[in-house]
Design an enzyme around this catalytic site. Structure first.
Site, PDB file in Angstrom:
ATOM      1  N   HIS A   1       0.399  -1.310   0.340  1.00 46.07           N
ATOM      2  CA  HIS A   1      -0.087  -0.489  -0.136  1.00 46.07           C
ATOM      3  C   HIS A   1       0.776   1.049  -0.174  1.00 46.07           C
ATOM      4  O   HIS A   1       1.402   0.831   0.575  1.00 46.07           O
ATOM      5  CB  HIS A   1      -0.857   0.000   1.191  1.00 46.07           C
ATOM      6  CG  HIS A   1      -2.130   0.830   1.618  1.00 46.07           C
ATOM      7  ND1 HIS A   1      -2.919   1.056   0.793  1.00 46.07           N
ATOM      8  CD2 HIS A   1      -1.684   2.412   1.615  1.00 46.07           C
ATOM      9  CE1 HIS A   1      -3.791   2.543   0.953  1.00 46.07           C
ATOM     10  NE2 HIS A   1      -2.952   3.174   1.124  1.00 46.07           N
ATOM     11  N   CYS A   2       0.472   2.361  -1.487  1.00 46.62           N
ATOM     12  CA  CYS A   2       1.184   3.044  -0.999  1.00 46.62           C
ATOM     13  C   CYS A   2       0.838   4.301  -0.904  1.00 46.62           C
ATOM     14  O   CYS A   2      -0.407   5.121  -1.600  1.00 46.62           O
ATOM     15  CB  CYS A   2       1.868   3.521  -2.561  1.00 46.62           C
ATOM     16  SG  CYS A   2       2.907   5.166  -2.610  1.00 46.62           S
ATOM     17  N   PRO A   3       0.557   5.653   0.338  1.00 45.53           N
ATOM     18  CA  PRO A   3       0.179   6.792   0.893  1.00 45.53           C
ATOM     19  C   PRO A   3       0.232   7.605   0.088  1.00 45.53           C
ATOM     20  O   PRO A   3      -0.363   8.303  -0.692  1.00 45.53           O
ATOM     21  CB  PRO A   3       0.776   7.186   1.819  1.00 45.53           C
ATOM     22  CG  PRO A   3       2.669   5.747   1.879  1.00 45.53           C
ATOM     23  CD  PRO A   3       2.231   5.035   1.206  1.00 45.53           C
TER      24      PRO A   3
ATOM     25  N   ASN B   1      -3.614   4.131  -2.137  1.00 48.31           N
ATOM     26  CA  ASN B   1      -3.818   3.352  -2.945  1.00 48.31           C
ATOM     27  C   ASN B   1      -3.008   2.100  -2.678  1.00 48.31           C
ATOM     28  O   ASN B   1      -1.800   1.967  -2.460  1.00 48.31           O
ATOM     29  CB  ASN B   1      -4.852   3.378  -4.305  1.00 48.31           C
ATOM     30  CG  ASN B   1      -5.680   2.390  -4.668  1.00 48.31           C
ATOM     31  OD1 ASN B   1      -5.171   1.723  -4.027  1.00 48.31           O
ATOM     32  ND2 ASN B   1      -6.011   2.254  -5.935  1.00 48.31           N
TER      33      ASN B   1
END
Length: 298
Positions: free
Chosen positions: A155-157, A161
């Site tokens: 999960h990439c802030p 997403n």
């Protein structure tokens, strides 16, 4: 004995144990069902910061370095190149953020659905106890998205997403284009400093010399930081694609239970069949091919 991969999942062979009503509700969705957007405050702030930094770079490149330049050809070439790459970077970011990464339908772990799969003897289905979903192989639950994501890498802030099966191409393009505009900005800053040292500082920019230096130093710091970060991330993603092993699978050292493909075929699975210029476009939806997500190597 169960393998380490099996111990990371909740195995349910009897549909009577599945109780979707006990699951947490999915995250709020905005717009139509086709719109995917995660309402996570940290991710939204990070996304806004990303766009702000790109627009800051645009401002410094265009108004501090290119417009005051006497060489029209130099300004035109670099302006078109930088703005084109920046547009592709922001488009890739928007696509990575607003594309469903491969969310598994929530609450489908019902007796009727399992019976409809017509599983053969020895086949196993996996249930996520948090979202009551039948988990395809290589799917993992994301605590931020509150969904199980197929081929979830992480999960990439910064894109607010998960990076998964359906949006990994856009995330890779985002890191590539950010790295390119960061490198391009650093090169132009270096040329501009050389030009300003040789000429009168008051003639090399429409801003005052102190303001020009501060703006260029901030852009240099931003470009260097993002060049290193996105270049490393780009290389990590390409390696993950070529080896067909997600970041979570590498971290958990999960047992490989899927068919091995060539590196080129793995690239085609993510970017589309066949190879074309569309690989570089965030507006081209890749054709991942058809595969039965409920087939397991046991």
């Amino acid at each position: 004995m169960k393998s380490p991969a099996h111990r990371t999942r909740d195995i349910e062979r009897q549909a009577g144990y599945l109780k979707p009503e006990h699951c947490a509700p999915p995250p709020p969705r905005t717009g139509s069902d086709a719109m995917w957007f995660i309402r996570d405050s940290c991710g939204i702030v990070c996304g806004i910061i990303t766009w702000f930094l790109v627009f800051y770079a645009e401002f410094v490149v265009v108004f501090v370095m290119l417009l005051p330049a006497k060489n029209v050809a130099y300004s035109l070439f670099n302006g078109v190149l930088f703005n084109g790459l920046a547009f592709l970077a922001l488009a890739s970011h928007a696509k990575a953020m607003c594309t469903d990464p491969g969310a598994v339908p929530k609450g489908n772990a019902t007796k009727e659905f399992i019976e409809s799969l017509q599983l053969k003897p020895g086949q196993v289905v996996y249930k996520c106890p948090k979202c009551c979903s039948i988990k395809p192989d290589r799917a993992h639950h994301c605590s931020v998205c509150k969904r199980c994501i197929k081929k979830m890498d992480h999960h990439c802030p910064w894109v607010n997403n998960c990076v998964g099966e359906n949006n990994q191409k856009y995330f890779v393009l985002f890191t590539m284009y950010i790295a390119l505009i960061s490198f391009h900005a650093l090169v132009m800053v270096a040329f501009h400093f050389v030009f300003c040292f040789e000429e009168d500082w008051t003639k090399c920019s429409s801003f005052s010399p102190p303001a020009t230096v501060i703006l260029l130093i901030l852009l240099c710091f931003e470009g260097l930081l993002f060049l290193i970060f996105t270049a490393v991330m780009f290389g990590t993603q390409v390696h993950s694609i070529c080896t067909d092993e997600t970041g979570i699978e590498q971290l958990k050292k999960e047992e490989r239970r899927w068919a091995k493909k060539s590196k080129w075929m793995n690239m085609k699975v993510v970017f589309g069949h066949p190879f074309s210029i569309a690989w570089l476009s965030p507006f081209a939806t890749p054709d991942h091919g058809k595969a039965d997500v409920y087939q397991y190597i046991v």
